[in-house]
Enzyme design. Sequence first.
Site, PDB file in Angstrom:
ATOM      1  N   ASN A  53     -58.585 -10.779   4.823  1.00 43.30           N
ATOM      2  CA  ASN A  53     -58.784 -12.081   4.159  1.00 43.30           C
ATOM      3  C   ASN A  53     -57.552 -12.576   3.400  1.00 43.30           C
ATOM      4  O   ASN A  53     -57.374 -13.766   3.205  1.00 43.30           O
ATOM      5  CB  ASN A  53     -60.022 -12.067   3.256  1.00 43.30           C
ATOM      6  CG  ASN A  53     -59.971 -10.994   2.186  1.00 43.30           C
ATOM      7  OD1 ASN A  53     -59.196 -10.039   2.268  1.00 43.30           O
ATOM      8  ND2 ASN A  53     -60.806 -11.140   1.176  1.00 43.30           N
ATOM      9  N   GLU A  60     -54.769  -3.338  -9.908  1.00 41.98           N
ATOM     10  CA  GLU A  60     -53.583  -3.803  -9.172  1.00 41.98           C
ATOM     11  C   GLU A  60     -52.963  -4.983  -9.894  1.00 41.98           C
ATOM     12  O   GLU A  60     -53.639  -5.711 -10.618  1.00 41.98           O
ATOM     13  CB  GLU A  60     -53.958  -4.179  -7.738  1.00 41.98           C
ATOM     14  CG  GLU A  60     -54.414  -2.971  -6.933  1.00 41.98           C
ATOM     15  CD  GLU A  60     -54.648  -3.276  -5.466  1.00 41.98           C
ATOM     16  OE1 GLU A  60     -54.431  -2.357  -4.652  1.00 41.98           O
ATOM     17  OE2 GLU A  60     -55.054  -4.405  -5.131  1.00 41.98           O
ATOM     18  N   PRO A 117     -52.627  -2.373   8.489  1.00 40.38           N
ATOM     19  CA  PRO A 117     -53.267  -3.677   8.265  1.00 40.38           C
ATOM     20  C   PRO A 117     -54.607  -3.761   8.980  1.00 40.38           C
ATOM     21  O   PRO A 117     -54.890  -2.976   9.893  1.00 40.38           O
ATOM     22  CB  PRO A 117     -52.266  -4.662   8.860  1.00 40.38           C
ATOM     23  CG  PRO A 117     -51.554  -3.888   9.926  1.00 40.38           C
ATOM     24  CD  PRO A 117     -51.527  -2.453   9.464  1.00 40.38           C
ATOM     25  N   GLU A 127     -60.109  -1.198  -4.189  1.00 44.75           N
ATOM     26  CA  GLU A 127     -60.657  -2.491  -4.612  1.00 44.75           C
ATOM     27  C   GLU A 127     -61.695  -2.834  -3.563  1.00 44.75           C
ATOM     28  O   GLU A 127     -61.374  -3.163  -2.423  1.00 44.75           O
ATOM     29  CB  GLU A 127     -59.525  -3.519  -4.693  1.00 44.75           C
ATOM     30  CG  GLU A 127     -59.927  -4.803  -5.376  1.00 44.75           C
ATOM     31  CD  GLU A 127     -60.238  -5.894  -4.379  1.00 44.75           C
ATOM     32  OE1 GLU A 127     -61.451  -6.126  -4.138  1.00 44.75           O
ATOM     33  OE2 GLU A 127     -59.314  -6.482  -3.831  1.00 44.75           O
ATOM     34  N   CYS A 146     -63.088 -11.448  -2.117  1.00 40.61           N
ATOM     35  CA  CYS A 146     -63.914 -10.450  -2.813  1.00 40.61           C
ATOM     36  C   CYS A 146     -64.312 -10.913  -4.214  1.00 40.61           C
ATOM     37  O   CYS A 146     -65.209 -10.337  -4.823  1.00 40.61           O
ATOM     38  CB  CYS A 146     -63.191  -9.114  -2.866  1.00 40.61           C
ATOM     39  SG  CYS A 146     -61.473  -9.276  -3.313  1.00 40.61           S
TER      40      CYS A 146
END
Length: 405
Positions: free
Chosen positions: A75, A385, A99, A176, A210
């Site tokens: 995303n 992060e 990825p 995450e 998210c």
Amino acid sequence: MIQNKDDLAKIITAESGKPLKEAQGEVVYAALFLEWFSEEARRIYGDVIHTPARDRRALVLKQPVGVAAVITPWNFPSAMITRKVGAALAAGCTVVVKPAEHTPFSALALAELANQAGIPPGVYNVIPCSRKKAKEVGEALCTDPLVSKISFTGSTATGKILLHHVAGSVKRVSMELGGHAPFIVFDSANVDQAVAGAMASKFRNSGQTCVCSNRFLVQRGIHDSFVKKFAEAIKTNLHVGNGFEERTTQGPLIDEKAVEKVEKHVSDAVSKGATVVTGGKRHQLGKNFFEPTLLSNVTRDMLCSHEETFGPLAPVIKFDTEDEAVAIANAADVGLAGYFYSQDPAQIWRVAERLEVGMVGVNEGLISSVECPFGGVKQSGLGREGSKYGIDEYLELKYVCFGGL
């Protein structure tokens, strides 16, 4: 990255469908993480500790954790890489990036730019793989003894599988994971501000972030006004289409499975008494396009109330008291982001402290910033992060005792 931002944005739009303006914004945001962590690299401070022993001195050193394996989602195919890789490189770690299968080209483009920028060979490595091989590659990264650190952004279910793999060799982990963000509108709120915040928070990247608001909890006194204005804003401001067309604000969802999940949430809600205010079905463009959808009369027993949709669906639940809203918000087993709108200072302090999330937007729908710590509580993950705290995820503390002085 900045020199090549237009090409990088076109790659993001081509492989994920994200509207070009959003993709351009992502590239700048992604590059800012590299700038931020390049500046933080010089602020990796140690410590000198005075002990009771007169003939000793104690030091604390911070050293790179080692090879970091970075597993990223589709995303934000650029920003999710630089947020991790920037911190890792600044700490002195080499990285291996896997990825998402949907979006390998952004990662490979960054590898080419890293090469052009003078990053030595073998420091930033990319391993694209097919969906069929993704589990196998993920397991290999998590179990390889040469890898010291795993950083993952993605679903909670996948995060748990990776944690299971990592347990065997007890690696450092940051995760995450999924969210289920509440967006609470109290009676004291400025409705126009709340609607603007709801639009930004819900429909960015067609609802595929998210930190997207997933449940709109609106107090009874302001409920009807909010729903009416929210519906008008959706109809007026959102345009579904090809991400390369200038008018487009809503691109396609990432795949057929994503569309089916939104459909499932809508049909379940309607079957249990929810009302479709606007949208509610696949868009006439077909394939992976879905109409931006607003539901009212939503109740807590509906799927959209306790599952992350990851699509352009805004379900509105009516509530009466602050305690009720906080209880509904905190009923989830995840806690990434939460938002609320209120003009009452005492209520703002109370609710901000009571929400069980890692990030809170107060009268604000867009909260991501390179300077601020990004992460969640409960099953939304481990670690943070970005910000001055993000680099610590890639550093080990070493205590050194000098004796015989």
